[in-house]
Design a protein around this motif. Structure first.
Motif, PDB file in Angstrom:
ATOM      1  N   PRO A 127       0.804  -1.223   0.000  1.00 15.93           N
ATOM      2  CA  PRO A 127       0.000   0.000   0.000  1.00 15.93           C
ATOM      3  C   PRO A 127       0.840   1.278   0.000  1.00 15.93           C
ATOM      4  O   PRO A 127       0.389   2.314  -0.463  1.00 15.93           O
ATOM      5  N   LYS A 128       2.077   1.184   0.484  1.00 12.33           N
ATOM      6  CA  LYS A 128       2.926   2.383   0.502  1.00 12.33           C
ATOM      7  C   LYS A 128       3.238   2.877  -0.909  1.00 12.33           C
ATOM      8  O   LYS A 128       3.471   4.064  -1.114  1.00 12.33           O
ATOM      9  N   SER A 129       3.233   1.954  -1.893  1.00 14.50           N
ATOM     10  CA  SER A 129       3.484   2.394  -3.268  1.00 14.50           C
ATOM     11  C   SER A 129       2.348   3.285  -3.761  1.00 14.50           C
ATOM     12  O   SER A 129       2.585   4.285  -4.450  1.00 14.50           O
ATOM     13  N   VAL A 130       1.117   2.950  -3.384  1.00 14.22           N
ATOM     14  CA  VAL A 130      -0.036   3.774  -3.759  1.00 14.22           C
ATOM     15  C   VAL A 130       0.008   5.094  -2.993  1.00 14.22           C
ATOM     16  O   VAL A 130      -0.241   6.157  -3.557  1.00 14.22           O
ATOM     17  N   LYS A 131       0.356   5.029  -1.728  1.00 10.79           N
ATOM     18  CA  LYS A 131       0.464   6.246  -0.918  1.00 10.79           C
ATOM     19  C   LYS A 131       1.507   7.192  -1.513  1.00 10.79           C
ATOM     20  O   LYS A 131       1.290   8.397  -1.614  1.00 10.79           O
ATOM     21  N   LYS A 132       2.634   6.629  -1.927  1.00 13.25           N
ATOM     22  CA  LYS A 132       3.702   7.449  -2.505  1.00 13.25           C
ATOM     23  C   LYS A 132       3.223   8.131  -3.785  1.00 13.25           C
ATOM     24  O   LYS A 132       3.453   9.323  -3.987  1.00 13.25           O
ATOM     25  N   LEU A 133       2.539   7.375  -4.643  1.00 12.72           N
ATOM     26  CA  LEU A 133       2.053   7.942  -5.904  1.00 12.72           C
ATOM     27  C   LEU A 133       1.044   9.058  -5.661  1.00 12.72           C
ATOM     28  O   LEU A 133       1.112  10.120  -6.276  1.00 12.72           O
ATOM     29  N   THR A 134       0.094   8.814  -4.748  1.00 11.23           N
ATOM     30  CA  THR A 134      -0.931   9.832  -4.497  1.00 11.23           C
ATOM     31  C   THR A 134      -0.333  11.050  -3.808  1.00 11.23           C
ATOM     32  O   THR A 134      -0.757  12.175  -4.068  1.00 11.23           O
ATOM     33  N   SER A 135       0.663  10.839  -2.946  1.00 11.95           N
ATOM     34  CA  SER A 135       1.283  11.993  -2.282  1.00 11.95           C
ATOM     35  C   SER A 135       2.076  12.844  -3.274  1.00 11.95           C
ATOM     36  O   SER A 135       2.322  14.020  -3.029  1.00 11.95           O
ATOM     37  N   GLN A 136       2.468  12.245  -4.400  1.00 12.39           N
ATOM     38  CA  GLN A 136       3.150  12.992  -5.454  1.00 12.39           C
ATOM     39  C   GLN A 136       2.161  13.659  -6.409  1.00 12.39           C
ATOM     40  O   GLN A 136       2.558  14.262  -7.395  1.00 12.39           O
ATOM     41  N   GLY A 137       0.861  13.504  -6.131  1.00 12.75           N
ATOM     42  CA  GLY A 137      -0.161  14.150  -6.942  1.00 12.75           C
ATOM     43  C   GLY A 137      -0.746  13.291  -8.040  1.00 12.75           C
ATOM     44  O   GLY A 137      -1.596  13.750  -8.802  1.00 12.75           O
ATOM     45  N   HIS A 138      -0.309  12.030  -8.132  1.00  8.97           N
ATOM     46  CA  HIS A 138      -0.852  11.136  -9.156  1.00  8.97           C
ATOM     47  C   HIS A 138      -2.218  10.608  -8.751  1.00  8.97           C
ATOM     48  O   HIS A 138      -2.511  10.444  -7.573  1.00  8.97           O
ATOM     49  N   THR A 139      -3.035  10.334  -9.731  1.00 13.00           N
ATOM     50  CA  THR A 139      -4.280   9.618  -9.536  1.00 13.00           C
ATOM     51  C   THR A 139      -3.993   8.169  -9.895  1.00 13.00           C
ATOM     52  O   THR A 139      -3.372   7.891 -10.917  1.00 13.00           O
ATOM     53  N   VAL A 140      -4.431   7.239  -9.041  1.00  7.49           N
ATOM     54  CA  VAL A 140      -4.137   5.822  -9.251  1.00  7.49           C
ATOM     55  C   VAL A 140      -5.441   5.068  -9.498  1.00  7.49           C
ATOM     56  O   VAL A 140      -6.374   5.158  -8.696  1.00  7.49           O
ATOM     57  N   HIS A 141      -5.485   4.356 -10.602  1.00  9.64           N
ATOM     58  CA  HIS A 141      -6.628   3.491 -10.906  1.00  9.64           C
ATOM     59  C   HIS A 141      -6.287   2.085 -10.428  1.00  9.64           C
ATOM     60  O   HIS A 141      -5.271   1.528 -10.848  1.00  9.64           O
ATOM     61  N   ILE A 142      -7.115   1.532  -9.571  1.00 12.07           N
ATOM     62  CA  ILE A 142      -6.918   0.174  -9.055  1.00 12.07           C
ATOM     63  C   ILE A 142      -7.812  -0.758  -9.867  1.00 12.07           C
ATOM     64  O   ILE A 142      -9.010  -0.505 -10.015  1.00 12.07           O
ATOM     65  N   THR A 143      -7.208  -1.850 -10.383  1.00 15.69           N
ATOM     66  CA  THR A 143      -7.957  -2.796 -11.204  1.00 15.69           C
ATOM     67  C   THR A 143      -7.858  -4.201 -10.625  1.00 15.69           C
ATOM     68  O   THR A 143      -6.953  -4.514  -9.845  1.00 15.69           O
ATOM     69  N   GLU A 144      -8.807  -5.042 -11.013  1.00 12.85           N
ATOM     70  CA  GLU A 144      -8.772  -6.467 -10.678  1.00 12.85           C
ATOM     71  C   GLU A 144      -9.101  -7.229 -11.951  1.00 12.85           C
ATOM     72  O   GLU A 144     -10.159  -7.012 -12.553  1.00 12.85           O
ATOM     73  N   LYS A 145      -8.186  -8.072 -12.355  1.00  9.91           N
ATOM     74  CA  LYS A 145      -8.325  -8.836 -13.596  1.00  9.91           C
ATOM     75  C   LYS A 145      -8.596  -7.908 -14.777  1.00  9.91           C
ATOM     76  O   LYS A 145      -9.392  -8.193 -15.654  1.00  9.91           O
ATOM     77  N   GLY A 146      -7.937  -6.755 -14.761  1.00 12.07           N
ATOM     78  CA  GLY A 146      -8.048  -5.796 -15.848  1.00 12.07           C
ATOM     79  C   GLY A 146      -9.279  -4.914 -15.815  1.00 12.07           C
ATOM     80  O   GLY A 146      -9.427  -4.010 -16.638  1.00 12.07           O
ATOM     81  N   LYS A 147     -10.175  -5.139 -14.855  1.00 13.34           N
ATOM     82  CA  LYS A 147     -11.399  -4.338 -14.754  1.00 13.34           C
ATOM     83  C   LYS A 147     -11.232  -3.282 -13.662  1.00 13.34           C
ATOM     84  O   LYS A 147     -10.713  -3.570 -12.589  1.00 13.34           O
ATOM     85  N   PRO A 148     -11.682  -2.058 -13.921  1.00 14.48           N
ATOM     86  CA  PRO A 148     -11.513  -0.984 -12.932  1.00 14.48           C
ATOM     87  C   PRO A 148     -12.335  -1.226 -11.669  1.00 14.48           C
ATOM     88  O   PRO A 148     -13.470  -1.690 -11.726  1.00 14.48           O
ATOM     89  N   LEU A 149     -11.714  -0.948 -10.514  1.00  8.32           N
ATOM     90  CA  LEU A 149     -12.398  -1.051  -9.221  1.00  8.32           C
ATOM     91  C   LEU A 149     -12.548   0.320  -8.575  1.00  8.32           C
ATOM     92  O   LEU A 149     -13.647   0.727  -8.223  1.00  8.32           O
ATOM     93  N   TRP A 150     -11.415   1.000  -8.394  1.00  3.02           N
ATOM     94  CA  TRP A 150     -11.412   2.271  -7.685  1.00  3.02           C
ATOM     95  C   TRP A 150     -10.465   3.256  -8.350  1.00  3.02           C
ATOM     96  O   TRP A 150      -9.529   2.878  -9.036  1.00  3.02           O
ATOM     97  N   VAL A 151     -10.704   4.508  -8.040  1.00  2.00           N
ATOM     98  CA  VAL A 151      -9.770   5.579  -8.380  1.00  2.00           C
ATOM     99  C   VAL A 151      -9.316   6.164  -7.053  1.00  2.00           C
ATOM    100  O   VAL A 151     -10.142   6.573  -6.236  1.00  2.00           O
ATOM    101  N   VAL A 152      -8.006   6.169  -6.824  1.00  2.00           N
ATOM    102  CA  VAL A 152      -7.439   6.683  -5.580  1.00  2.00           C
ATOM    103  C   VAL A 152      -6.702   7.972  -5.905  1.00  2.00           C
ATOM    104  O   VAL A 152      -5.872   8.010  -6.808  1.00  2.00           O
ATOM    105  N   SER A 153      -7.045   9.012  -5.155  1.00  2.00           N
ATOM    106  CA  SER A 153      -6.453  10.320  -5.411  1.00  2.00           C
ATOM    107  C   SER A 153      -6.230  11.030  -4.087  1.00  2.00           C
ATOM    108  O   SER A 153      -6.927  10.769  -3.105  1.00  2.00           O
ATOM    109  N   ALA A 154      -5.284  11.925  -4.060  1.00  2.00           N
ATOM    110  CA  ALA A 154      -5.019  12.699  -2.852  1.00  2.00           C
ATOM    111  C   ALA A 154      -6.034  13.823  -2.659  1.00  2.00           C
ATOM    112  O   ALA A 154      -6.062  14.460  -1.616  1.00  2.00           O
TER     113      ALA A 154
END
Length: 89
Positions: free
Chosen positions: A13-40
Motif C-alpha cells: 500500500p505504501k506504493s499507492v500512498k507514494k504515488l498519491t502523495s506525489q499528486g498522481h491519480t491511481v486506478h486500481i484494477t482487478e483482472k483488468g477491470k476498474p475497481l477504484w480511483v485513488v487520489s489525494a
C-alpha cells in the motif's frame, strides 16, 4: 494517471500512498477491470494532506470496521490481510 492491480494495493500500500502523495491519480484494477480511483484530492477539492490527520484516521478505521463485518469472499481473504495489518489476529 497510474494503473495498478489490486494485489499491489494489498501487498504494497505504501506504493499507492507514494504515488498519491506525489499528486498522481491511481486506478486500481482487478483482472483488468476498474475497481477504484485513488487520489489525494478530497471530494471538496481540498488536498488530502490539508485535512485533519485524526479525522482521516477515524474515517479509515470506520471504513475498515464496516468492511471487516462483511461476509468473507472466496479465495485469499483480504479481511485476513487487513486484520493482520491492524494487529487484530
Amino acid at each position: 494517471m497510474k494503473t495498478l492491480p489490486l494485489s499491489t494495493l494489498v501487498r504494497n500500500p505504501k506504493s499507492v500512498k507514494k504515488l498519491t502523495s506525489q499528486g498522481h491519480t491511481v486506478h486500481i484494477t482487478e483482472k483488468g477491470k476498474p475497481l477504484w480511483v485513488v487520489s489525494a484530492e478530497a471530494a471538496n477539492g481540498v488536498r488530502a494532506d490539508e485535512s485533519s490527520d485524526s479525522e482521516r484516521a477515524r474515517w479509515i478505521d470506520d471504513y475498515f470496521d464496516e468492511l471487516l463485518n462483511e461476509p468473507p469472499s472466496k479465495g485469499p481473504s483480504i479481511t485476513k490481510v487487513l486484520l493482520e495489518s491492524r494487529g487484530d489476529r
